[in-house]
Design an enzyme around this catalytic site. Structure first.
Site, PDB file in Angstrom:
ATOM      1  CG  HIS A  34      31.847 -17.545 -29.722  1.00 22.06           C
ATOM      2  ND1 HIS A  34      32.715 -18.413 -29.603  1.00 22.06           N
ATOM      3  CD2 HIS A  34      32.264 -17.087 -31.025  1.00 22.06           C
ATOM      4  CE1 HIS A  34      33.883 -18.319 -30.309  1.00 22.06           C
ATOM      5  NE2 HIS A  34      33.569 -17.262 -31.221  1.00 22.06           N
ATOM      6  CG  HIS A  56      37.012 -19.839 -32.466  1.00 20.68           C
ATOM      7  ND1 HIS A  56      37.147 -18.604 -32.505  1.00 20.68           N
ATOM      8  CD2 HIS A  56      37.709 -20.459 -31.670  1.00 20.68           C
ATOM      9  CE1 HIS A  56      38.363 -18.505 -31.652  1.00 20.68           C
ATOM     10  NE2 HIS A  56      38.520 -19.358 -31.202  1.00 20.68           N
TER      11      HIS A  56
END
Ligand code: FAD
Length: 569
Positions: A505, A548
Site C-alpha cells: 500500500h 485498502h
C-alpha cells in the site's frame, strides 16, 4: 509519418488511469491516448479467477520492484509488487473493497486540500456497481447499508459467487464479540471498527475478478477517440519551449513493443497514473524534482519540486498458520478492525502521551533517514495530524484477516494500519527502465513496531478464542515454541521483523498537500510549477487510509476526471 496528437495523454493504464481515460473520452470531441507498459490480460486466469490471489506474483505481469535493504527491519530487501498490465495493480490485488475512515479523508483538509469524506462519498458511489447480496449471501455474513453504495457505476462490487458457508462467519462473529469487537454492518460507511465480511471488486454474474480494465476500458473499446498503446513504456515528458514561468508538457516519449523510441503529442494535458512507485520517477526523468537528485544525473531542472519522491509510506504484513479440524470451501473475506483502545485498553491514554512526546524524536529520526529534504517542523506537523487520527479520532489501526481453513490449514494475515515511518523513492539513472532507489524505512520508528506487535498479539488472541479456537487446533507459525504465550515485545519484534513483508500500500510519493508541507500536487492533482501535468494515482494520497487503497483510488480518479473536464470547458 507525423507524430500522433491527442488532447490528453494518460501515462499508465492502471486502476486510476483507466478511470480518467474513460471519463475524459466520454466526450467524443476529446481525444485520449493511454500509454501502458503491460499487455491486456483479459483471458489470463491468474487474473480472472476468484481464488487466484497470488498466482500472478512473480509472473510477467508483476513489476516486483525491489526495495533498498531495510536497515531498521533486519536489513533485508523487500519485493514490492505492482501490476504490469492494462488494469494495473487491480489485476493482481486481493480484490478487497474497503474504503477509509471518514476522519482519514477529512484529515486531508488539514494539509491544504479541499476534500472531505462527504465530498468524496459521491465519487465512491459513482464508480460503483454494487451487486446486492442474495439471501443466501446475507446468511453467510454479507451485509451493507444501501445509502453508502452506488448501483450505476462501472465497477462491480459484490460478494463472491461461492461464499464460505458452514456458519464460518457466525463462528467468527461470536469470537470477535468475545473480544468485545462488535459486528459492523457496513465497514464501507466511513466507520470501520468491528468485524465484517467484506465485499470485493468482483463480478458475481460472470464469477470473475473485476479489474479496472473490465470496468472502465473493455466495454468502451469502440470509442474512436480513445487509443491504447500497449507494451509501451513511457520514458519522460517533453516540454514546450515557450518562456512562461510554468512548464507546459507537450508530449510523452516512450519505447514501443519493438523497442523503438516513439512520441505522442499532447495539446491539453499529460496525466501521470503510473503508480506510486513510478509516477515520481517519471517526474524526475522529465526534470521535475529535487535539484540535488536531478543535477547529480545531469538532468536539466525544468521545475524545482523538492518533495517529488519523498513521504513514501507503506505498511507491514505478517501471515500466521494454523492446523484446523475443519475444511471450508468457497471464497470470502473476514476482517476484524481494531482501534487504539481495543489494543491498549486502560493504558491507551498513557501510550498516547508517550507517542506524542516521541513525535519530535520521530521527526528528527525521519530527517536523518531521508536526507533531510522535509524539515523537522514540517514532519512534526504531519505526525501531529497522524497522532490525532490514531488517538483522538480513534481510526482503526489493526487489521486482522481470518481466512477460512481449507485443506485443513488456516491462515491469518494482519498488519498495523497507521505506521509513522516515511521513506523515499528516487531515480538512480537517466535510463527510465533502470531500477530506482526505493526505501520505505520499515520500522524506523518504535510506534510502528509496537503497533505491529500488538496487532500480532491481537491476532493470536482471535485464533485462541472460542469458538474459532474449536476449529484452529494449533499454531504452526510462529508457534508457541518460537514466540511463547507471554513473549516480550523484544521476542515478538524480532520474529515480526524476520517474517514481515510489504503490504503493497505505497502512497504519498507525489503528495497532495500544500507546498509548505512538502506537497507535489494541489487538490486539483496539478503538479506545482506546471500548467498541465497531473498525477492521478496512489502517489497523491497524503496519509495512509485504514481501508485498502483501490476503492479510494477509483473515487479520487473519478473526482480528478471531473476537475480536468471542468478546467477545459
Ligand atoms: P496501478 O494500478 O499500479 O497502475 C499503474 C499502471 O502504470 C500499471 O498498469 C503499470 O504497468 C503502468 N506503468 C508503470 N510504469 C509505466 C511506464 N513507465 N510507462 C507506461 N506504463 C507504466 N488494494 C485494495 O483495495 N484491495 C486489495 O485487496 C489490495 N490488494 C493488493 C495486493 C497486492 C499484491 C498489491 C500489489 C496491491 C494491493 N492493493 C489492494 C493495492 C491497490 O491495488 C493499489 O494501490 C492500486 O491498484 C494502485 O493503483 P494506481 O492507479 O496507483 O496504480
Amino acid at each position: 509519418k507525423s507524430t500522433p496528437r491527442y488532447d490528453f495523454i494518460i501515462v499508465g493504464g492502471g486502476s486510476s488511469g483507466l478511470v480518467v481515460a474513460n471519463r475524459l473520452s466520454e466526450d467524443p470531441t476529446v481525444s485520449v491516448a493511454i500509454i501502458e507498459a503491460g499487455d491486456q490480460v483479459f483471458n489470463n486466469t491468474n487474473v480472472t479467477s476468484a481464488s487466484g490471489y497470488g498466482k500472478a506474483f512473480g509472473t510477467q505481469i508483476d513489476w516486483a520492484y525491489e526495495s533498498e535493504a531495510q536497515v531498521y527491519a533486519g536489513n533485508k530487501t523487500q519485493i514490492l509488487r505492482a501490476g504490469k498490465a492494462l488494469g494495473g495493480t487491480s489485476t493482481i490485488n486481493g480484490m478487497t473493497y474497503m474504503r477509509a475512515e471518514s476522519s482519514q479523508i477529512d484529515s486531508w483538509k488539514k494539509v491544504g486540500n479541499n476534500i472531505t469524506w462527504f465530498s468524496l462519498l459521491p465519487y465512491y458511489k459513482k464508480s460503483e456497481y454494487f451487486e446486492y447480496p442474495t439471501e443466501a449471501q446475507i446468511s453467510m455474513g454479507a451485509s451493507y447499508l444501501p445509502e453508502f453504495h452506488g448501483t450505476e457505476g462501472p465497477l462491480s462490487v459484490s460478494w463472491p459467487t461461492e461464499m464460505v458457508g458452514n456458519n464460518f462467519s457466525s463462528t467468527l462473529n461470536a469470537t470477535f464479540q468475545a473480544l468485545n469487537l462488535p459486528w459492523n454492518g457496513d465497514a464501507n460507511s466511513g466507520s470501520m471498527r468491528g468485524y465484517n465480511v467484506f465485499p470485493k471488486t468482483f463480478d458475481r454474474e460472470l464469477d470473475l475478478r473485476e479489474d479496472a480494465a473490465r470496468a472502465y476500458y473493455y466495454p468502451f473499446t469502440t470509442r474512436p477517440n480513445l487509443d491504447v498503446y500497449l507494451n509501451s513504456f513511457a520514458q519522460r515528458l517533453t516540454w514546450s519551449n515557450d518562456n512562461s514561468s510554468v512548464a507546459f508538457a507537450n508530449g510523452v516519449v516512450f519505447t514501443d513493443e519493438s523497442g523503438k523510441e516513439q512520441r505522442l503529442l499532447a495539446t491539453k494535458e499529460v496525466v501521470l497514473s503510473a503508480g506510486s512507485l513510478r509516477s515520481p520517477l517519471l517526474l524526475e526523468l522529465s526534470g521535475v524534482g529535487n535539484p540535488s537528485v536531478l543535477e547529480g544525473l545531469d538532468i536539466e531542472v525544468k521545475v524545482n519540486s523538492p518533495f517529488v519522491g519523498e513521504n513514501l509510506q507503506d505498511q507491514t504484513t505478517v501471515d500466521t498458520d494454523y492446523t484446523a479440524n475443519a475444511n471450508f470451501s468457497g471464497a470470502g473475506g473476514f476482517i476484524g478492525y481494531f482501534n487504539a483502545t481495543d489494543l491498549w485498553g486502560n493504558s491507551t491514554a498513557a501510550y498516547s502521551k508517550t507517542v506524542k512526546a516521541s513525535l519530535e524524536r520521530y521527526a528528527n529520526m525521519t530527517v536523518q533517514a531521508t536526507g533531510g529534504v522535509t524539515d523537522r517542523e514540517t514532519l512534526l506537523k504531519l505526525f501531529q495530524i497522524q497522532h490525532e487520527l490514531i488517538f483522538e479520532d480513534e481510526v482503526v489501526i489493526s487489521e486482522v484477516i481470518v481466512n477460512a481453513p481449507s485443506s485443513s490449514s488456516g491462515l491469518l494475515e494482519y498488519w498495523g494500519l497507521m505506521p509513522f515511518s516515511r521513506g523515499n523513492i528516487h531515480i538512480k539513472s537517466t535510463n527510465a527502465s533502470a531500477p530506482a532507489a526505493i526505501n520505505p524505512n520499515f520500522f524506523l520508528l518504535d510506534y510502528d513496531l509496537k503497533q505491529q506487535i500488538d496487532t500480532a498479539r491481537t491476532a493470536r488472541k482471535v485464533a485462541t478464542t472460542a469458538p474459532l479456537s474449536d476449529i484452529l487446533t494449533s499454531e504452526t507459525t510462529p508457534g508457541f515454541d518460537v514466540v511463547p504465550e507471554n513473549a516480550t515485545d523484544a521476542v515478538w519484534g524480532d520474529w515480526l521483523k524476520s517474517v514481515y513483508r510489504s503490504n503493497y500500500h505505497y502512497i504519498s510519493t507525489a503528495a497532495m498537500m500544500s507546498k509548505e508541507l512538502g506537497g507535489v500536487v494541489g487538490d486539483d492533482h496539478l503538479v506545482y510549477g506546471t500548467a498541465n501535468v497531473r498525477v492521478v494515482d496512489a502517489s497523491v494520497i497524503p496519509f495512509q487510509v485504514s481501508g485498502h487503497l483501490a476503492s479510494t483510488l477509483y473515487a479520487l480518479a473519478e473526482r480528478a476526471a471531473d476537475i480536468i473536464k471542468a478546467s477545459h470547458q
